[in-house]
Write a protein that holds these residues in place. Structure first.
Motif, PDB file in Angstrom:
ATOM      1  N   PHE A 116       0.831  -1.373   0.131  1.00 25.10           N
ATOM      2  CA  PHE A 116       0.395   0.073  -0.454  1.00 25.10           C
ATOM      3  C   PHE A 116       1.125   1.526  -0.500  1.00 25.10           C
ATOM      4  N   ASP A 117       1.643   1.501   0.912  1.00 24.97           N
ATOM      5  CA  ASP A 117       2.935   2.556   1.239  1.00 24.97           C
ATOM      6  C   ASP A 117       4.113   3.017  -0.037  1.00 24.97           C
ATOM      7  N   VAL A 118       4.252   1.637  -1.151  1.00 21.48           N
ATOM      8  CA  VAL A 118       5.531   1.842  -1.774  1.00 21.48           C
ATOM      9  C   VAL A 118       5.126   1.083  -2.999  1.00 21.48           C
ATOM     10  N   LEU A 119       4.265   0.509  -3.356  1.00 19.39           N
ATOM     11  CA  LEU A 119       3.780   0.531  -4.521  1.00 19.39           C
ATOM     12  C   LEU A 119       2.878   1.330  -5.185  1.00 19.39           C
ATOM     13  N   SER A 120       2.003   1.382  -4.864  1.00 19.73           N
ATOM     14  CA  SER A 120       1.164   2.631  -4.906  1.00 19.73           C
ATOM     15  C   SER A 120       1.953   3.635  -5.192  1.00 19.73           C
ATOM     16  N   ARG A 121       2.720   4.040  -5.135  1.00 24.82           N
ATOM     17  CA  ARG A 121       4.046   5.426  -5.643  1.00 24.82           C
ATOM     18  C   ARG A 121       3.786   4.527  -6.891  1.00 24.82           C
ATOM     19  N   PHE A 122       4.462   3.686  -7.583  1.00 26.19           N
ATOM     20  CA  PHE A 122       4.935   3.496  -8.755  1.00 26.19           C
ATOM     21  C   PHE A 122       2.619   3.436  -9.249  1.00 26.19           C
ATOM     22  N   GLY A 123       2.481   3.375  -9.475  1.00 24.49           N
ATOM     23  CA  GLY A 123       1.468   3.400 -10.196  1.00 24.49           C
ATOM     24  C   GLY A 123       0.737   2.256 -10.034  1.00 24.49           C
ATOM     25  N   ILE A 124       0.460   1.329  -8.715  1.00 20.39           N
ATOM     26  CA  ILE A 124       0.799   0.259  -9.057  1.00 20.39           C
ATOM     27  C   ILE A 124      -0.632  -0.304  -7.878  1.00 20.39           C
ATOM     28  N   SER A 125      -1.809  -0.510  -8.429  1.00 16.35           N
ATOM     29  CA  SER A 125      -2.930  -0.259  -7.572  1.00 16.35           C
ATOM     30  C   SER A 125      -3.183  -2.279  -6.561  1.00 16.35           C
ATOM     31  N   VAL A 126      -3.120  -1.645  -5.305  1.00 17.19           N
ATOM     32  CA  VAL A 126      -3.119  -2.826  -4.566  1.00 17.19           C
ATOM     33  C   VAL A 126      -4.475  -3.108  -3.885  1.00 17.19           C
ATOM     34  N   ARG A 127      -5.093  -4.605  -4.252  1.00 17.34           N
ATOM     35  CA  ARG A 127      -6.260  -4.620  -4.097  1.00 17.34           C
ATOM     36  C   ARG A 127      -6.723  -5.829  -2.460  1.00 17.34           C
ATOM     37  N   ASP A 128      -7.656  -6.083  -1.664  1.00 13.49           N
ATOM     38  CA  ASP A 128      -7.446  -6.546  -0.461  1.00 13.49           C
ATOM     39  C   ASP A 128      -8.709  -7.340  -0.831  1.00 13.49           C
ATOM     40  N   ALA A 129      -8.363  -9.232  -1.575  1.00 12.23           N
ATOM     41  CA  ALA A 129      -9.991  -9.829  -1.725  1.00 12.23           C
ATOM     42  C   ALA A 129      -9.812 -11.143  -0.682  1.00 12.23           C
ATOM     43  N   SER A 130      -9.255 -10.656  -0.020  1.00 19.36           N
ATOM     44  CA  SER A 130      -9.729 -11.277   1.148  1.00 19.36           C
ATOM     45  C   SER A 130     -10.827 -11.667   1.585  1.00 19.36           C
ATOM     46  N   GLY A 131     -11.991 -12.887   1.146  1.00 19.15           N
ATOM     47  CA  GLY A 131     -12.718 -13.145   2.046  1.00 19.15           C
ATOM     48  C   GLY A 131     -14.302 -13.269   0.542  1.00 19.15           C
ATOM     49  N   ARG A 132     -13.737 -12.922  -0.395  1.00 13.71           N
ATOM     50  CA  ARG A 132     -14.400 -12.504  -1.278  1.00 13.71           C
ATOM     51  C   ARG A 132     -14.204 -13.952  -2.124  1.00 13.71           C
ATOM     52  N   PRO A 133     -16.037 -14.211  -2.921  1.00 10.06           N
ATOM     53  CA  PRO A 133     -15.963 -15.244  -4.209  1.00 10.06           C
ATOM     54  C   PRO A 133     -14.827 -14.721  -5.397  1.00 10.06           C
ATOM     55  N   ALA A 134     -14.079 -16.572  -5.764  1.00  7.92           N
ATOM     56  CA  ALA A 134     -13.214 -16.316  -6.059  1.00  7.92           C
ATOM     57  C   ALA A 134     -13.491 -15.528  -8.039  1.00  7.92           C
ATOM     58  N   GLU A 135     -14.909 -15.517  -7.706  1.00  7.58           N
ATOM     59  CA  GLU A 135     -15.247 -14.532  -9.078  1.00  7.58           C
ATOM     60  C   GLU A 135     -14.589 -12.991  -9.119  1.00  7.58           C
ATOM     61  N   GLU A 136     -14.717 -12.674  -7.800  1.00  7.09           N
ATOM     62  CA  GLU A 136     -14.213 -11.367  -7.571  1.00  7.09           C
ATOM     63  C   GLU A 136     -13.228 -11.195  -7.890  1.00  7.09           C
ATOM     64  N   TRP A 137     -12.213 -11.858  -7.391  1.00  6.55           N
ATOM     65  CA  TRP A 137     -10.797 -11.353  -7.269  1.00  6.55           C
ATOM     66  C   TRP A 137     -10.538 -10.925  -8.205  1.00  6.55           C
ATOM     67  N   LEU A 138     -10.362 -10.861  -9.720  1.00  6.43           N
ATOM     68  CA  LEU A 138      -9.648 -10.529 -10.520  1.00  6.43           C
ATOM     69  C   LEU A 138     -10.671  -9.192 -11.586  1.00  6.43           C
ATOM     70  N   SER A 139      -9.553  -8.131 -11.365  1.00 11.32           N
ATOM     71  CA  SER A 139     -10.332  -7.337 -12.561  1.00 11.32           C
ATOM     72  C   SER A 139      -9.472  -7.282 -13.765  1.00 11.32           C
ATOM     73  N   ASP A 140     -10.100  -6.362 -14.761  1.00 11.67           N
ATOM     74  CA  ASP A 140      -8.889  -7.163 -16.455  1.00 11.67           C
ATOM     75  C   ASP A 140      -7.816  -6.027 -16.117  1.00 11.67           C
ATOM     76  N   LYS A 141      -7.096  -5.042 -15.044  1.00 12.29           N
ATOM     77  CA  LYS A 141      -5.306  -4.860 -14.080  1.00 12.29           C
ATOM     78  C   LYS A 141      -5.051  -5.552 -13.871  1.00 12.29           C
ATOM     79  N   THR A 142      -5.875  -7.130 -12.836  1.00 13.08           N
ATOM     80  CA  THR A 142      -4.919  -7.873 -12.290  1.00 13.08           C
ATOM     81  C   THR A 142      -3.798  -8.886 -13.140  1.00 13.08           C
ATOM     82  N   ARG A 143      -2.220  -7.959 -12.202  1.00 10.75           N
ATOM     83  CA  ARG A 143      -1.475  -8.683 -13.222  1.00 10.75           C
ATOM     84  C   ARG A 143      -0.832 -10.122 -12.145  1.00 10.75           C
ATOM     85  N   MET A 144      -1.634  -9.704 -11.235  1.00 14.17           N
ATOM     86  CA  MET A 144      -0.699 -10.494  -9.690  1.00 14.17           C
ATOM     87  C   MET A 144      -1.241 -11.151  -8.349  1.00 14.17           C
TER      88      MET A 144
END
Ligand SMILES: Cc1ncc(COP(=O)(O)O)c(C=O)c1O
Length: 393
Positions: A116-144
């Motif tokens: 959250f504090d370092v990667l976000s400064r390099f234009g990489i967004s971070v999303r916590d998908a804990s507890g979400r169903p697998a269908e909601e894990w990815l967006s079209d920008k997700t790379r990892m």
């Protein structure tokens, strides 16, 4: 292929070609003489293998890398100066501005802070998908997709098979922090993940006397990690620490059996105590992820957490009364350690996150060492009795 225990001892270890030294020495050298103009040119062009500079590779470090690669079932591994150096190098190598990193937590606080504090400064967004169903894990920008298993401090598990499948289908890089389980208990690459990494400071080293990190995966990915995340970012493992880590790995199977034996006995003992409200151990049928643990862990590890009746006051007396458990952060040492997450490792987190993660004022985390479990149980018992007396419970 030889079995795990044999590979832990033998893989990567060769007698020193000059002296015949049976154990790989500490190659305490920053640079390597390549001998001739011609050979130097070939090595720098990548046409001839060999060591040129210890930031990029060192023979003592290499033994540790080869052992970890073999034990994780990976084609190759790259070592780093710490677990955080490995994690940041993986992120800097495989993510670009505009990409999204999704994690299934809870995560080690340092990792979440870095995301959250370092990667976000390099234009990489971070999303916590804990507890979400697998269908909601990815967006079209997700790379990892990044997971830990088991997680700190309540030892919840993430379903590696599912993570591997979701990531594989979408062509998203999947990464698991395997620090708590070690390859002796869980091998994420067997479940289809792309990269496994560790804070080698913990169980791989095992003696609390060295810092290190390591990532393992396909040869092509590891070559990219070495040339970008290691060579250009520079968090390289020193030869002295590498020596201690490669020595630690040789006894990993023996230590893990002892950690698991101890933790299983302590967890069962604690579950029967009236002062203990809850015990978190994946090997107990009462653990919410016990079924998953049976599927993806060979045994259940050396970490146990317990929640005491009586909140922080009880935790304070309990921890101050322990004699064999040192009050200290970190884990995976041969010595037993105990922490109070709410006032130490998780102190900065907001209340709602603490509640979600089960970090209550009465929660104590134990890293069970390799001492005789009967002595550890006696120590827990006398500490519980002190709590009872002091708090008149
Ligand atoms: C699960 C996990 N990953 C990574 C790290 C970071 O490792 P290091 O302290 O070696 O940088 C830790 C440290 O506690 C950890 O517990």
């Amino acid at each position: 292929m030889k079995r795990f225990k044999t590979r832990a001892v033998h893989v990567g270890s060769h007698p020193d070609p000059v002296t015949g030294a049976h154990v790989t020495p500490v190659y305490r050298t920053s640079t390597f003489a390549y001998g001739s103009f011609e050979r130097g040119a070939r090595m720098f062009a990548g046409e001839e293998p060999g060591y040129v500079y210890s930031r990029i590779g060192n023979p003592t470090v290499r033994v540790f890398e080869e052992k970890v690669a073999s034990l994780e079932g990976a084609e190759d591994a790259v070592a780093f100066a710490s677990g955080m150096a490995a994690i940041s190098a993986v992120a800097f190598t495989f993510l670009r501005p505009g990409d999204e990193l999704v994690f299934l937590g809870p995560l080690y606080g340092g990792t979440e802070g870095f995301f959250f504090d370092v990667l976000s400064r390099f234009g990489i967004s971070v999303r916590d998908a804990s507890g979400r169903p697998a269908e909601e894990w990815l967006s079209d920008k997700t790379r990892m997709i990044y997971v830990e298993t088991p997680t700190n401090p309540t030892l919840r598990l993430n379903d590696l098979e599912l993570v591997g499948k979701v990531g594989g289908r979408a062509g998203v890089l999947t990464v698991a922090d395997n620090t708590f389980a070690t390859p002796y208990l869980t091998r994420p690459l067997e479940h289809g993940l792309d990269i496994v990494l560790h804070s080698a400071t913990k169980y791989l080293g095992g003696h609390g006397d060295a810092l290190g990190g390591v990532a393992a995966g396909k040869a092509e990915a590891m070559a990219e990690l070495r040339s970008h995340g290691l060579r250009h970012v520079g968090g390289s493992l020193g030869a002295e620490d590498a020596f201690l880590l490669m020595r630690g790995v040789k006894t990993l199977p023996l230590r893990m059996e002892a950690h698991c034996d101890g933790a299983e006995q302590l967890a069962r003992f604690l579950e029967g105590q009236e002062l203990v409200e809850k015990v978190y151990y994946p090997g107990l049928p009462s653990h919410p992820d016990h079924e998953l643990a049976l599927r993806q862990m060979d045994r259940f590890g050396g970490m146990v957490a317990l929640e005491l009746h009586g909140g922080e006051a009880a935790a304070r007396v309990f921890l101050d009364s322990l004699t064999l458990f040192a009050q200290a952060v970190s884990l995976g040492d041969v010595e037993s350690l105990a922490t109070h997450p709410a006032s130490t490792t998780h102190e900065l987190l907001p209340q709602e996150v603490l509640e979600r993660q089960g970090v209550t004022p009465g929660l104590v985390r134990l890293s069970v060492g390799i001492e005789d479990p009967r002595d550890l149980i006696e120590d827990l018992q006398q500490a519980l009795e002190k709590v009872k007396r002091r708090l008149a419970m």
